[in-house]
Design a protein around this motif. Structure first.
Motif, PDB file in Angstrom:
ATOM      1  N   LEU A 213      24.971  46.494  37.611  1.00  0.00           N
ATOM      2  CA  LEU A 213      26.174  46.516  36.783  1.00  0.00           C
ATOM      3  C   LEU A 213      25.986  45.675  35.533  1.00  0.00           C
ATOM      4  CD1 LEU A 213      28.903  46.030  39.552  1.00  0.00           C
ATOM      5  CD2 LEU A 213      28.257  48.176  38.433  1.00  0.00           C
ATOM      6  N   GLU A 214      26.556  46.164  34.457  1.00  0.00           N
ATOM      7  CA  GLU A 214      26.577  45.409  33.206  1.00  0.00           C
ATOM      8  C   GLU A 214      27.976  44.880  32.920  1.00  0.00           C
ATOM      9  OE1 GLU A 214      24.935  48.228  30.498  1.00  0.00           O
ATOM     10  OE2 GLU A 214      22.908  48.037  31.339  1.00  0.00           O
ATOM     11  N   SER A 215      28.975  45.480  33.529  1.00  0.00           N
ATOM     12  CA  SER A 215      30.361  45.017  33.439  1.00  0.00           C
ATOM     13  C   SER A 215      31.064  45.436  34.723  1.00  0.00           C
ATOM     14  CB  SER A 215      31.069  45.627  32.226  1.00  0.00           C
ATOM     15  OG  SER A 215      31.174  47.036  32.377  1.00  0.00           O
ATOM     16  N   ILE A 216      32.199  44.801  34.990  1.00  0.00           N
ATOM     17  CA  ILE A 216      33.006  45.154  36.161  1.00  0.00           C
ATOM     18  C   ILE A 216      34.407  45.482  35.667  1.00  0.00           C
ATOM     19  CG2 ILE A 216      33.963  44.329  38.350  1.00  0.00           C
ATOM     20  CD1 ILE A 216      31.422  42.617  38.636  1.00  0.00           C
ATOM     21  N   LYS A 217      34.847  46.694  35.974  1.00  0.00           N
ATOM     22  CA  LYS A 217      36.055  47.241  35.349  1.00  0.00           C
ATOM     23  C   LYS A 217      37.324  46.507  35.761  1.00  0.00           C
ATOM     24  CE  LYS A 217      37.785  51.807  34.059  1.00  0.00           C
ATOM     25  NZ  LYS A 217      37.581  53.256  34.227  1.00  0.00           N
ATOM     26  N   ASP A 218      37.537  46.339  37.040  1.00  0.00           N
ATOM     27  CA  ASP A 218      38.718  45.658  37.565  1.00  0.00           C
ATOM     28  C   ASP A 218      38.231  44.703  38.638  1.00  0.00           C
ATOM     29  OD1 ASP A 218      40.995  44.826  38.899  1.00  0.00           O
ATOM     30  OD2 ASP A 218      41.912  46.806  39.038  1.00  0.00           O
ATOM     31  N   GLY A 219      37.970  43.459  38.226  1.00  0.00           N
ATOM     32  CA  GLY A 219      37.328  42.505  39.119  1.00  0.00           C
ATOM     33  C   GLY A 219      38.071  42.265  40.416  1.00  0.00           C
ATOM     34  N   ARG A 220      39.392  42.210  40.353  1.00  0.00           N
ATOM     35  CA  ARG A 220      40.165  41.901  41.552  1.00  0.00           C
ATOM     36  C   ARG A 220      40.138  43.056  42.556  1.00  0.00           C
ATOM     37  NH1 ARG A 220      42.609  37.334  41.243  1.00  0.00           N
ATOM     38  NH2 ARG A 220      44.173  37.821  42.828  1.00  0.00           N
ATOM     39  N   ARG A 221      40.263  44.278  42.063  1.00  0.00           N
ATOM     40  CA  ARG A 221      40.171  45.433  42.945  1.00  0.00           C
ATOM     41  C   ARG A 221      38.741  45.567  43.493  1.00  0.00           C
ATOM     42  NH1 ARG A 221      41.976  48.340  46.886  1.00  0.00           N
ATOM     43  NH2 ARG A 221      41.501  50.554  46.777  1.00  0.00           N
ATOM     44  N   PHE A 222      37.753  45.285  42.647  1.00  0.00           N
ATOM     45  CA  PHE A 222      36.349  45.302  43.057  1.00  0.00           C
ATOM     46  C   PHE A 222      36.132  44.341  44.221  1.00  0.00           C
ATOM     47  CE2 PHE A 222      32.187  43.222  42.716  1.00  0.00           C
ATOM     48  CZ  PHE A 222      31.331  44.309  42.783  1.00  0.00           C
ATOM     49  N   MET A 223      36.665  43.128  44.108  1.00  0.00           N
ATOM     50  CA  MET A 223      36.509  42.143  45.187  1.00  0.00           C
ATOM     51  C   MET A 223      37.203  42.591  46.469  1.00  0.00           C
ATOM     52  SD  MET A 223      36.895  38.457  43.295  1.00  0.00           S
ATOM     53  CE  MET A 223      36.629  37.547  44.820  1.00  0.00           C
ATOM     54  N   GLU A 224      38.364  43.185  46.317  1.00  0.00           N
ATOM     55  CA  GLU A 224      39.118  43.660  47.484  1.00  0.00           C
ATOM     56  C   GLU A 224      38.310  44.701  48.259  1.00  0.00           C
ATOM     57  OE1 GLU A 224      43.646  45.238  48.438  1.00  0.00           O
ATOM     58  OE2 GLU A 224      42.787  45.616  46.468  1.00  0.00           O
ATOM     59  N   ILE A 225      37.756  45.663  47.534  1.00  0.00           N
ATOM     60  CA  ILE A 225      36.966  46.732  48.174  1.00  0.00           C
ATOM     61  C   ILE A 225      35.661  46.171  48.731  1.00  0.00           C
ATOM     62  CG2 ILE A 225      35.716  48.895  47.760  1.00  0.00           C
ATOM     63  CD1 ILE A 225      38.757  49.184  47.777  1.00  0.00           C
ATOM     64  N   ALA A 226      34.953  45.384  47.914  1.00  0.00           N
ATOM     65  CA  ALA A 226      33.643  44.866  48.328  1.00  0.00           C
ATOM     66  C   ALA A 226      33.755  43.950  49.538  1.00  0.00           C
ATOM     67  CB  ALA A 226      32.986  44.130  47.163  1.00  0.00           C
ATOM     68  N   SER A 227      34.805  43.126  49.603  1.00  0.00           N
ATOM     69  CA  SER A 227      34.943  42.205  50.736  1.00  0.00           C
ATOM     70  C   SER A 227      35.161  42.965  52.041  1.00  0.00           C
ATOM     71  CB  SER A 227      36.084  41.220  50.487  1.00  0.00           C
ATOM     72  OG  SER A 227      37.332  41.879  50.436  1.00  0.00           O
ATOM     73  N   GLU A 228      35.787  44.123  51.947  1.00  0.00           N
ATOM     74  CA  GLU A 228      35.994  44.952  53.136  1.00  0.00           C
ATOM     75  C   GLU A 228      34.688  45.628  53.550  1.00  0.00           C
ATOM     76  OE1 GLU A 228      38.583  48.884  54.436  1.00  0.00           O
ATOM     77  OE2 GLU A 228      39.245  47.692  52.724  1.00  0.00           O
ATOM     78  N   ILE A 229      33.956  46.167  52.582  1.00  0.00           N
ATOM     79  CA  ILE A 229      32.710  46.884  52.882  1.00  0.00           C
ATOM     80  C   ILE A 229      31.638  45.941  53.410  1.00  0.00           C
ATOM     81  CG2 ILE A 229      30.830  48.264  51.887  1.00  0.00           C
ATOM     82  CD1 ILE A 229      32.871  49.308  49.838  1.00  0.00           C
ATOM     83  N   SER A 230      31.517  44.754  52.805  1.00  0.00           N
ATOM     84  CA  SER A 230      30.412  43.857  53.149  1.00  0.00           C
ATOM     85  C   SER A 230      30.470  43.358  54.582  1.00  0.00           C
ATOM     86  CB  SER A 230      30.372  42.671  52.181  1.00  0.00           C
ATOM     87  OG  SER A 230      31.529  41.870  52.320  1.00  0.00           O
ATOM     88  N   LEU A 231      31.597  43.519  55.237  1.00  0.00           N
ATOM     89  CA  LEU A 231      31.674  43.189  56.658  1.00  0.00           C
ATOM     90  C   LEU A 231      30.872  44.176  57.495  1.00  0.00           C
ATOM     91  CD1 LEU A 231      35.503  42.408  56.892  1.00  0.00           C
ATOM     92  CD2 LEU A 231      33.640  40.749  57.026  1.00  0.00           C
ATOM     93  N   ARG A 232      30.667  45.392  56.955  1.00  0.00           N
ATOM     94  CA  ARG A 232      30.001  46.459  57.711  1.00  0.00           C
ATOM     95  C   ARG A 232      28.679  46.890  57.096  1.00  0.00           C
ATOM     96  NH1 ARG A 232      32.738  50.799  56.743  1.00  0.00           N
ATOM     97  NH2 ARG A 232      34.209  49.959  55.238  1.00  0.00           N
ATOM     98  N   LYS A 233      28.587  46.836  55.780  1.00  0.00           N
ATOM     99  CA  LYS A 233      27.389  47.298  55.082  1.00  0.00           C
ATOM    100  C   LYS A 233      27.005  46.275  54.017  1.00  0.00           C
ATOM    101  CE  LYS A 233      28.736  52.196  55.485  1.00  0.00           C
ATOM    102  NZ  LYS A 233      28.877  53.500  54.787  1.00  0.00           N
ATOM    103  N   PRO A 234      25.733  45.857  53.980  1.00  0.00           N
ATOM    104  CA  PRO A 234      25.343  44.913  52.935  1.00  0.00           C
ATOM    105  C   PRO A 234      25.415  45.545  51.546  1.00  0.00           C
ATOM    106  CG  PRO A 234      23.429  45.609  54.202  1.00  0.00           C
ATOM    107  CD  PRO A 234      24.629  46.172  54.894  1.00  0.00           C
TER     108      PRO A 234
END
Length: 675
Positions: A213-234
């Motif tokens: 990534l060179e930029s992150i469009k919506d950091g807060r939504r990105f964190m919300e989604i990523a924190s959920e996924i990273s529990l199951r998939k690196p």
């Protein structure tokens, strides 16, 4: 998020298909045919009757069948009209390969906005513009202008750079590493890393996710989604744009702002993303996470035919959270039975330079059986007698037999290339250098042992307004706001002339300048401590005004503030800086005027739980200085300030410096709020 029309289309229209073999339109169509895509293909070009033996259509509307996906490769100026035709044809997914939009100039940015509005009007999703396309090896789908089709595997890549995606593809071919999905997002006018992460979270063939990534469009939504996924998939991410020069390059590349490195690192850590610091890291971590089972603990054994590399590996391990496993007495005795006297049966197990495959076999058998070993690193360098291929085949056999992860470093050039190929073909993670192997294994251990336990809460607070016409709030107003939100503030009173000194009823006091132009009051000689009388207060008032006017003759001075003199405690700084993408970024560290020199700070994205606040406190290097103080009171201030910051979006930054910390309780002594 259902993006099956992109990744599993049954029919594709290629608008801008071409007979010119050097063009994108030809090469993309050729890729779809060459690699075995089984769906229907509809090339669109008003100047051609056939392309690559396929009937060509002059316009999308002439195609009679249902179209799942449109790929648009026409000049930017006519993309809008083409997109309208696609919408009228009820196409629900479009990839815009064409460039010439916000990465170019303001006119291109406006044109890109029009595309988004057109797509929304027709309930269509867009990928791009200015992108490479996408690849799904499981469908034999290469809908890009990149050469080749990688092996089928469990890694998915989201890349903001098409060139980076191509480089990763080339590396994948060499190492035989398999991929599930590869997608280039370009300018991400519509679909971004967020929607694609949502899709890959549900994709059964994706087990590891790579991000460039060179930029992150919506950091807060990105964190919300990523924190959920990273529990199951690196999720392994390489974030570019860490210097002023690279940020300018990104702006011209995709028309996006890169964001602060510190903020991105904080966000990644908080939502469980594994941060790659280089392209090599991205490659290596992808290899380790996709091919090897997880480490149950951090005890590793090293088997080598080169004593020097064993020492280098040991040195590398001591710099990590991994431990060199202590081999049991039984394991050492067994090793001695078949290894030469010149070998070392300690860890690292040194088989010495003339080791053949039988020594590796015996060593692996004993070390893997040791209950004190959680994983094994096998190192091989080519000597005259080394059996590279047989040793590689032996390692493959053990990888299939054991649940413990085995990592290899077949180090050298052409002489051991055939052994490396055997490892690659059998999905054994092999690394070019031992240091990179150690670094990867540590990241795998940390992912398992330090998984986040709390999903990031993207809380939407009811926004409150501050009515003020200056960029910086006066201290008295700051204090009133914080007290209203139950933060422990030491109240100040304002003196505007010497006659106001009679208001002082409690001694001793502290006096300090009231001026939005003076940030560091102590450094400006604008603070006087332990004042016990009106006469002393009069002298302090005059001295403070004089010192400030001498240092900054143009300073706007409101007067002098006074507060009760507090007992000495540990000086702490707690702050907030608002990031355009991630929102309030909370800061904690040792306070006073030296904070900018030592920079002993920790960070978190708001909101912050009490548990997270305590981790911020214990993370600083100088934690030993405050460990016996009231840390719970500090954590409460961090939590409350984070919630306060979420309520007032117009606040750009807050400094509580110092916060005076005691054995019991903490008090905010000075505050600065910028709008």
């Amino acid at each position: 998020m259902n993006l099956d029309n992109f990744f599993q289309p049954k029919s594709i229209a290629l608008i801008g298909a071409s007979r010119d073999t050097t063009s994108l339109g030809f090469n993309l169509l050729n890729n779809l045919l060459k690699y075995g895509y089984a769906g229907k293909l509809y090339p669109v070009n008003p100047k051609a009757k056939t392309i690559l033996n396929l009937i060509c259509f002059s316009a999308v509307k002439e195609i009679k069948g249902i179209i799942d996906l449109a790929i648009i490769m026409v000049p930017a100026a006519i993309v809008k009209n083409v997109l309208i035709e696609c919408g009228q044809k009820k196409i629900k997914a479009a990839i815009i390969i064409s460039s010439g939009f916000k990465e170019m100039d303001a006119t291109g940015a406006e044109l890109e906005k029009e595309l988004v509005m057109i797509a929304a009007n027709y309930h269509m999703r867009l990928l791009g513009p200015n992108c490479l396309g996408l690849i799904n090896p499981h469908l034999n789908l290469n809908a890009s202008f990149a050469e080749g089709l990688p092996e089928r595997g469990n890694i998915s890549l989201i890349s903001q750079s098409g060139a980076m995606a191509v480089a990763i593809l080339d590396w994948a071919y060499q190492t035989k590493l398999g991929f599930s999905k590869i997608v280039s997002i370009g300018n991400k006018a519509d679909l971004s890393e967020i929607e694609l992460l949502e899709y890959l979270a549900q994709d059964k063939s994706t087990e590891v996710i790579l991000l460039y990534l060179e930029s992150i469009k919506d950091g807060r939504r990105f964190m919300e989604i990523a924190s959920e996924i990273s529990l199951r998939k690196p999720i392994i991410a390489l974030k570019a744009g860490n210097s002023a020069a690279s940020q300018q390059a990104i702006l011209s590349h995709t028309g996006s702002l890169a964001g602060s490195l510190q903020t991105v690192e904080t966000a990644f850590k908080q939502c469980g993303i594994i941060k790659a610091n280089s392209i090599e890291d991205l490659f290596d971590y992808a290899k380790g996470f996709s091919l090897a089972p997880p480490l149950k603990n951090n005890r590793v054994a090293v088997i080598t035919n080169a004593g020097g590399l064993g020492i280098v590996t040991t040195d590398a391990l001591t710099e990590t959270t991994l431990q060199l496993a202590t081999l049991s007495t039984s394991t050492k005795s067994k090793l001695k039975e078949k290894l030469p006297a010149s070998s070392s049966v300690n860890n690292p197990v040194d088989l010495v330079g003339d080791a053949l495959t039988d020594r590796y076999d015996w060593a692996l058998q004993q070390v893997l059986a040791d209950k004190g070993v959680d994983g094994v690193m096998v190192i091989l360098t080519s000597q005259t007698m080394t059996q590279e291929d047989q040793t590689a085949e032996l390692i493959v056999k053990y990888v299939k037999q054991t649940k413990k992860p085995i990592f290899t470093c077949f180090m050298g050039g052409q002489d051991i290339n055939s052994g490396r190929i055997i490892l690659y073909q059998n999905n054994v993670p092999n690394f070019e250098f031992v240091t990179r192997m150690v670094k990867t294994v540590e990241q795998m251990y940390l992912y398992q042992s330090q998984k986040i336990t709390v999903k990031f809460a993207n809380i939407k607070y009811r926004e409150k307004q501050i009515v003020h016409d200056q960029q910086q709030l006066p201290t008295i107003e700051c204090e009133k706001l914080l007290i209203k939100h139950k933060l422990p503030v030491l109240k100040s009173e304002l003196i505007t002339d010497l006659g106001d000194l009679v208001k002082i009823k409690q001694w001793p006091i502290v006096m300090k300048i009231a001026s939005t132009d003076i940030i560091h009051k102590k450094a400006s000689n604008a603070v006087e401590l332990n004042i016990n009388t009106i006469e002393a207060a009069r002298m302090s008032y005059q001295s403070i005004i004089h010192n400030v006017q001498k240092i900054n003759p143009n300073a706007d001075i409101d007067g002098v503030l006074y507060q009760p003199m507090m007992a000495l405690g540990q000086e702490i700084i707690i702050g907030m800086k608002r990031d355009a993408s991630f929102g309030p970024v909370m800061m904690f560290g040792m306070g006073g005027s030296l904070v900018e020199i030592f920079k002993d700070l920790s960070f978190a994205i708001a909101p912050v739980s009490k548990e997270q606040a305590m981790k911020m406190i214990t993370r600083i290097r100088s934690f030993e200085l405050i460990k016996d103080y009231d840390l719970s009171a500090l954590a409460d201030i961090i939590v409350r300030l984070a919630n306060f910051s979420l309520s007032y979006n117009q606040i750009s930054s807050i400094d509580l410096n110092p916060v005076m910390l005691y054995q019991k309780g903490a008090k905010i002594v000075d505050v600065r709020i910028m709008l």
